[in-house]
Every structure is written in C-alpha cells, then in structure tokens.
Motif scaffolding. Structure first.
Motif, PDB file in Angstrom:
ATOM      1  N   UNK A  74       0.830  -1.210   0.000  1.00 11.74           N
ATOM      2  CA  UNK A  74       0.000   0.000   0.000  1.00 11.74           C
ATOM      3  C   UNK A  74       0.857   1.249   0.000  1.00 11.74           C
ATOM      4  N   UNK A  75       1.869   1.275   0.878  1.00 10.55           N
ATOM      5  CA  UNK A  75       2.755   2.448   0.958  1.00 10.55           C
ATOM      6  C   UNK A  75       3.528   2.601  -0.349  1.00 10.55           C
ATOM      7  N   UNK A  76       4.005   1.479  -0.881  1.00  8.18           N
ATOM      8  CA  UNK A  76       4.790   1.527  -2.114  1.00  8.18           C
ATOM      9  C   UNK A  76       3.956   2.071  -3.280  1.00  8.18           C
ATOM     10  N   UNK A 132       2.367   9.178  -6.110  1.00 13.03           N
ATOM     11  CA  UNK A 132       2.774  10.534  -5.758  1.00 13.03           C
ATOM     12  C   UNK A 132       3.987  10.975  -6.567  1.00 13.03           C
ATOM     13  N   UNK A 133       4.879  10.012  -6.867  1.00 13.87           N
ATOM     14  CA  UNK A 133       6.068  10.359  -7.668  1.00 13.87           C
ATOM     15  C   UNK A 133       5.636  10.839  -9.059  1.00 13.87           C
ATOM     16  N   UNK A 134       4.679  10.114  -9.660  1.00 20.50           N
ATOM     17  CA  UNK A 134       4.188  10.510 -10.998  1.00 20.50           C
ATOM     18  C   UNK A 134       3.505  11.872 -10.916  1.00 20.50           C
ATOM     19  N   UNK A 135       2.704  12.055  -9.850  1.00 18.38           N
ATOM     20  CA  UNK A 135       2.006  13.340  -9.699  1.00 18.38           C
ATOM     21  C   UNK A 135       3.002  14.494  -9.591  1.00 18.38           C
ATOM     22  N   UNK A 136       4.028  14.317  -8.762  1.00 17.96           N
ATOM     23  CA  UNK A 136       5.005  15.400  -8.569  1.00 17.96           C
ATOM     24  C   UNK A 136       5.841  15.633  -9.823  1.00 17.96           C
TER      25      UNK A 136
END
Ligand code: SF4
Ligand code: SF4
Length: 174
Positions: free
Chosen positions: A13-15, A21-25
């Motif tokens: 879940x965390x991964x 979030x990495x893609x969003x940022x």
C-alpha cells in the motif's frame, strides 16, 4: 491472514502510494504542460490536423445533386428533408419534336445537424457524391434552429418553382 501477509499488504500500500505521488510530482514540477489551448493557440488550424475521413458537418453540392432522395431514405433518424419537382432542364426541342427528359430539382433541401449523429449513412448511397462530410465541427449556437442547414436558398427555390410552373408542372405531377 498471517502476520507476515498483514505487513506485506501495508508495504504494498505504501509503495503504490509513493509510486502514484512520484508521478504526480513529476507532472507538477518537471514536465511541460500538454494542454492544448483551443481555438487560437494551436500550431496549425485544428481542421487541418483532422484525419482525412473525419465526419464533420454535412455539405450538399446542389450543382450535382439529382434529387434522387437516396440520402433522405438512408438516414435512420430523418434528419434530411427534400422537396422537389420534375422539370425539363432544357427547353430545346429536338428535330423529331422530342423535348429533353424531365429531371428532379429540389426546392427544399434541409439537414438538421442538431439531430444528426454523423454516421455517414446518407453519404454512402449518393450516386453523384453531392452530399459529403466536411471537416467543420464547430456548431455551438444559442438557437437550436440555426442547426437546420438549408442548401437551397430562397432564390434557388423560387427559380425552380417558376420554371416548373412555366413548364406546366405542379407539385401534384410528382
Ligand atoms: S450522417 Fe447519419 S444521422 Fe446524419 S443526416 Fe446522414 S444518415 Fe442522418
Ligand atoms: S443522394 Fe446525393 S444526389 Fe441523391 S438527393 Fe441526396 S445528395 Fe442529392
């Protein structure tokens, strides 16, 4: 569920959250925006970038339309309205007294593009290619009646009806 499975689910879940979030940022800070500013900031006019078989607004070339009504019959939702008369194109009489054959000429040729579903079924059976799709796609209007396209102008209709009358034909001859 075992304790190992429990912690594995938390890790997954965390991964996956971190991946999202990495893609969003990345989109937020590092990439150029890809929004197309329409209509005035495209590199080329949108109409020129459309595929060749794009089905935009219909157009009818009345010069080559023979008023056979094949398009009207083919439309499954009755968008096309044609009214016509039979006339003689030429008043020339042959040596044996024959007059030129009668042809049909429309005095009404309307297409309701507000109803049209751009299926192209009316285009397929046209024997002359008079009816065809264009690459025009803008039809925003505040009046729905503006979407009824009239391909016979009042002047053309008047000329046709006058000609029919002068030749002794009436709508009842149809
Ligand atoms: S494109 Fe389809 S819906 Fe539109 S007028 Fe032609 S047959 Fe009718
Ligand atoms: S099928 Fe073609 S020629 Fe026949 S009425 Fe329609 S546009 Fe005219």
């Amino acid at each position: 569920m075992t304790i190992t499975q429990y912690f594995r689910n938390i890790r997954d879940g965390v991964s996956s959250t971190l991946t999202g979030m990495r893609i969003t940022f990345t989109h937020l800070v590092a990439r150029e925006p890809i929004t197309v500013q329409y209509p005035d900031r495209t590199a080329r006019p949108v109409r020129e970038m459309l595929p060749p078989r794009y089905r935009g607004h219909l157009h009818v070339d009345m010069e080559i339309c023979i008023s056979c009504r094949a398009c009207e019959s083919a439309c499954p939702i009755d968008c096309i309205t044609i009214e016509d008369v039979k006339i003689q194109k030429s008043s020339v009489t042959g040596v044996d007294g024959d007059t030129s054959p009668k042809v049909r000429e429309s005095f009404v040729f309307d297409i309701n593009l507000g109803k049209c579903m751009y299926c192209g079924l009316c285009v397929e059976p046209c024997p002359t290619g008079a009816i065809h799709h264009t690459t025009e796609f803008e039809g925003a209007t505040t009046n729905f009646r503006d979407l009824i396209f009239h391909f016979v102008t009042p002047e053309m209709a008047e000329r046709t009806l006058e000609k029919a009358k002068s030749q002794g034909f009436s709508l009842a001859d149809d």
